[in-house]
Design an enzyme around this catalytic site. Structure first.
Site: not given
Ligand code: 13P
Length: 255
Positions: A9-11, A94, A96, A166, A172, A213, A234-235
């Site tokens: 997920n590149w956000k 998600h 967010e 999640e 993050g 994470s 994510g990251g």
């Molecule tokens: P991180 O891997 O950056 O913690 O993000 C997780 C996430 O929200 C994937 O959708």
């Protein structure tokens, strides 16, 4: 046997040019890793370019959000009809989107139904906040999110979904859940809720990822848990090391 699924997920990261660079760097390595589904979820603006680059690979493509209507006066929104031309997956609900954009369980449910009606595989996100975790409400919160997001689906539809557990406090923060704790929520709460509502077959078939994470250093631990079928990353999906992460995931599940 559930086929593992690793999704990035590149956000809200990567211009088209940056997305093209990253995909050129990782596509061969990702494509060579067999026996797991690999999915990239870039921002809407990069979907078409990434789609072109992924032709002739087995790498899947997903979006990060979607409206439930096919078309109309919804300024700024993207519809399932539009995504159908571009990708196979869509991340829905998600945390967010729930936190910053007021997305409710009801909206997530509409989106899940619309995605399924258009042949898209929803990656449905659930997870408790830190306050809910501290208050011991994880099971209640996650179970309600699952029940509400999947309301009105058939058992067959549920069986074909991907769910991402999640915990919001792990996203993050560099503070991942332990595999044992995440596996317990996935096995007992998420699959448990699905057994109750849709039966044993759907609960056994549905794929459930962990997210929060995840890195190449800890993915092996998560994949070693029998109830965890992959990760929503994510990251760590924004760098070429994502290939290492997916490779370790595949190797761990093959053991
Ligand atoms: P991180 O891997 O950056 O913690 O993000 C997780 C996430 O929200 C994937 O959708």
């Amino acid at each position: 046997m559930r086929r593992p699924i690793l999704a990035g997920n590149w956000k809200m990261n990567k211009t088209i040019a940056e997305a093209v660079d990253l995909v050129r760097a990782i596509r061969r390595g990702l494509n060579e890793i067999k026996d797991v589904d690999r999915v990239l979820c870039p921002p809407f603006t990069a979907l078409a370019a990434v789609k072109d680059l992924l032709q002739a690979t087995e790498i899947g493509l997903g979006a990060q959000n979607m409206h439930w209507e096919e078309k109309g006066a919804y300024t700024g929104e993207i519809s399932p009809l539009m995504l159908q031309e571009l990708c196979q997956y869509v991340i829905l609900g998600h945390s967010e989107r729930r936190t910053y954009f007021g997305e409710t369980d009801e909206a997530v449910n509409r989106k899940v139904k619309a995605a399924l009606a258009h042949g898209l595989v929803p990656i449905v996100c659930v997870g408790e906040t830190e306050a809910q975790y501290d208050a011991g409400q994880t099971q209640t919160v996650v179970s309600a999110q699952v029940r509400n997001a999947l309301a009105g689906l058939t058992a067959d539809q549920v069986a074909g979904l991907v769910i991402a557990y999640e915990p919001v406090w792990a996203i993050g923060t560099g503070k991942a859940a332990t595999a044992a704790a995440a596996g317990a929520v996935i096995g007992l709460t998420i699959r448990g809720t699905i057994v109750e509502l849709y039966g044993e077959a759907a609960a056994t078939a549905v794929r459930v990822q962990y997210g929060g994470s995840v890195t190449p250093a800890n993915i092996g631990e998560f994949m070693a848990h029998p109830d965890i079928d992959g990760a929503l990353v994510g990251g760590a999906s924004l760098k070429p090391e994502f290939v290492d992460l997916v490779r370790i995931a595949a190797q761990t599940k093959a053991r």
